[in-house]
Write a protein that holds these residues in place. Structure first.
Motif, PDB file in Angstrom:
ATOM      1  N   TYR A 116      29.412  57.165  66.270  1.00  0.00           N
ATOM      2  CA  TYR A 116      29.595  55.745  66.000  1.00  0.00           C
ATOM      3  C   TYR A 116      29.819  54.991  67.307  1.00  0.00           C
ATOM      4  CZ  TYR A 116      29.935  56.376  60.942  1.00  0.00           C
ATOM      5  OH  TYR A 116      29.655  56.659  59.633  1.00  0.00           O
ATOM      6  N   ALA A 211      24.184  44.304  68.047  1.00  0.00           N
ATOM      7  CA  ALA A 211      24.119  44.932  66.728  1.00  0.00           C
ATOM      8  C   ALA A 211      22.914  45.866  66.627  1.00  0.00           C
ATOM      9  CB  ALA A 211      24.056  43.861  65.642  1.00  0.00           C
ATOM     10  N   ALA A 215      23.402  49.807  65.981  1.00  0.00           N
ATOM     11  CA  ALA A 215      22.915  50.249  64.673  1.00  0.00           C
ATOM     12  C   ALA A 215      22.013  51.470  64.775  1.00  0.00           C
ATOM     13  CB  ALA A 215      22.175  49.113  63.976  1.00  0.00           C
ATOM     14  N   TYR A 220      28.855  51.553  63.439  1.00  0.00           N
ATOM     15  CA  TYR A 220      29.721  51.065  64.513  1.00  0.00           C
ATOM     16  C   TYR A 220      30.861  50.247  63.937  1.00  0.00           C
ATOM     17  CZ  TYR A 220      27.105  46.602  64.238  1.00  0.00           C
ATOM     18  OH  TYR A 220      26.519  45.427  63.810  1.00  0.00           O
ATOM     19  N   PHE A 221      31.844  50.009  64.790  1.00  0.00           N
ATOM     20  CA  PHE A 221      33.071  49.305  64.436  1.00  0.00           C
ATOM     21  C   PHE A 221      33.287  48.183  65.435  1.00  0.00           C
ATOM     22  CE2 PHE A 221      37.803  48.971  64.425  1.00  0.00           C
ATOM     23  CZ  PHE A 221      38.008  48.767  63.070  1.00  0.00           C
ATOM     24  N   VAL A 222      33.876  47.073  64.985  1.00  0.00           N
ATOM     25  CA  VAL A 222      34.101  45.915  65.851  1.00  0.00           C
ATOM     26  C   VAL A 222      35.595  45.705  66.072  1.00  0.00           C
ATOM     27  CG1 VAL A 222      33.782  43.432  66.150  1.00  0.00           C
ATOM     28  CG2 VAL A 222      31.972  44.804  65.094  1.00  0.00           C
ATOM     29  N   LEU A 257      27.162  40.705  64.283  1.00  0.00           N
ATOM     30  CA  LEU A 257      27.745  42.033  64.469  1.00  0.00           C
ATOM     31  C   LEU A 257      28.305  42.590  63.168  1.00  0.00           C
ATOM     32  CD1 LEU A 257      29.611  41.511  67.861  1.00  0.00           C
ATOM     33  CD2 LEU A 257      27.796  43.184  67.453  1.00  0.00           C
ATOM     34  N   VAL A 258      29.044  41.778  62.428  1.00  0.00           N
ATOM     35  CA  VAL A 258      29.728  42.307  61.242  1.00  0.00           C
ATOM     36  C   VAL A 258      28.856  42.281  59.991  1.00  0.00           C
ATOM     37  CG1 VAL A 258      31.971  41.670  62.174  1.00  0.00           C
ATOM     38  CG2 VAL A 258      30.818  40.126  60.589  1.00  0.00           C
ATOM     39  N   ASP A 260      25.625  43.164  59.981  1.00  0.00           N
ATOM     40  CA  ASP A 260      24.636  44.245  60.028  1.00  0.00           C
ATOM     41  C   ASP A 260      25.120  45.395  59.140  1.00  0.00           C
ATOM     42  OD1 ASP A 260      23.390  46.821  61.157  1.00  0.00           O
ATOM     43  OD2 ASP A 260      22.270  45.251  62.196  1.00  0.00           O
ATOM     44  N   CYS A 263      27.500  48.153  60.463  1.00  0.00           N
ATOM     45  CA  CYS A 263      28.887  47.872  60.843  1.00  0.00           C
ATOM     46  C   CYS A 263      29.806  48.264  59.687  1.00  0.00           C
ATOM     47  CB  CYS A 263      29.064  46.402  61.186  1.00  0.00           C
ATOM     48  SG  CYS A 263      30.740  45.995  61.734  1.00  0.00           S
ATOM     49  N   LEU A 266      35.908  45.676  60.914  1.00  0.00           N
ATOM     50  CA  LEU A 266      36.367  44.751  61.943  1.00  0.00           C
ATOM     51  C   LEU A 266      37.886  44.831  61.998  1.00  0.00           C
ATOM     52  CD1 LEU A 266      36.202  42.067  63.754  1.00  0.00           C
ATOM     53  CD2 LEU A 266      36.400  40.842  61.565  1.00  0.00           C
TER      54      LEU A 266
END
Length: 295
Positions: A116, A211, A215, A220-222, A257-258, A260, A263, A266
């Motif tokens: 990730y 993103a 991806a 992934y994490f924000v 970003l969030v 997608d 993701c 957050l």
């Protein structure tokens, strides 16, 4: 948008005391945002709270390593288990801090699941480690170093699993172009987008490009530290520096970003209600989170 689950991680274990005898107030962040009706506005389920150990730095001295290290290691494991359960449910995680050290929990949890990435929105690079500083101690200022394997093994290498994030899977956004750690981090090949670069290209364009990059992995994490915002609009932060974004610019950067599908969550960190007595900055921050996640 997927269903949202809000989980509280009200830990201040990663910060130095703001003054002798005081504790950092960012542990009140979650409560302040909940008071802004964040859950109902997000139509989110309440995933509860992971209660942190006591903040206690009475016996710590410079040279002792990371503040609250044993407590932080325990908390990282506990938080990782709860994060893993939320991600496993398929809900989008909104993690309310707390300071930046809560990132170690999600980073560990996602490392259990595969490869990730992390989008790290912060006013500072947070890459302090023993190789570049004699002031190691406050892990909130060492976040990117620790998740990439630089730091005390009891935190950075839990169960021998460090690093939790590869250098090429970390993207840092919103730091100031005068950050003292900028050259070192870029020299390692870690992607960094400073605030002036984001504004020159356009926040939405940068967010979309990052993103797409992240991806390509399992997900992934924000991470959001509110000091990515300029002190003119967010003075209620642990270490605000001039030259940051405003709320509309942050919204443009975060939204691609969030939203997608890759993701998984957050986290929001380092807003300090003690520095916001009338709650106006909590209201503005809650508005931004809702605008990002619900439009």
């Amino acid at each position: 948008m997927r269903p949202i689950a809000v989980l509280d991680a009200p830990s201040n274990l990663g910060l130095r005391p703001p003054a002798p005898g005081l504790v950092p107030g960012c542990y009140k962040l979650a409560g302040a945002l909940r008071d802004q009706r964040l859950l109902s506005r997000l139509a989110a389920r309440d995933a509860g709270v992971v209660v942190p150990p006591r903040y206690d730095v009475r016996d710590w001295r410079p040279g002792d390593g990371v503040l609250n290290a044993a407590a932080l290691a325990r908390y990282t494991r506990q938080l990782a288990e709860r994060v893993d359960a939320v991600v496993d449910s398929g809900d989008f995680l909104v993690l309310l801090g707390g300071d930046c050290s809560i990132l170690f929990g999600p980073a560990l949890a996602l490392h259990w699941r595969g490869r990730y990435g992390i989008a790290y929105l912060d006013g500072s690079i947070d890459f302090r480690h023993v190789g570049n500083s004699d002031r190691v101690g406050a892990s909130a200022g060492e976040g990117t170093a620790i998740v990439t394997g630089r730091g005390q093994p009891d935190i950075a290498d839990i169960d021998g699993l460090g690093p939790y994030c590869r250098e090429e899977d970390l993207v840092i956004l919103g730091v100031r172009d005068y950050d003292s750690e900028l050259a070192e981090v870029r020299g390692l090949g870690i992607a960094v987008h400073t605030t002036p670069e984001i504004l020159a290209e356009g926040p939405a364009a940068v967010g979309s490009r990052v993103a797409r990059r992240l991806a390509a992995h399992d997900g992934y994490f924000v991470h959001l530290d509110v000091d990515v915002l300029d002190p003119e609009v967010m003075p209620a932060a642990d270490a605000p520096d001039p030259g940051g974004l405003d709320h509309p610019q942050l919204t443009e950067l975060l939204r691609p970003l969030v939203t997608d599908p890759a993701c998984v969550g957050l986290q929001v960190t380092v807003y300090d209600p003690d520095l916001d007595p009338d709650g106006r900055h909590a209201a503005a921050l809650a508005d931004t989170v809702v605008a990002v996640l619900r439009g």
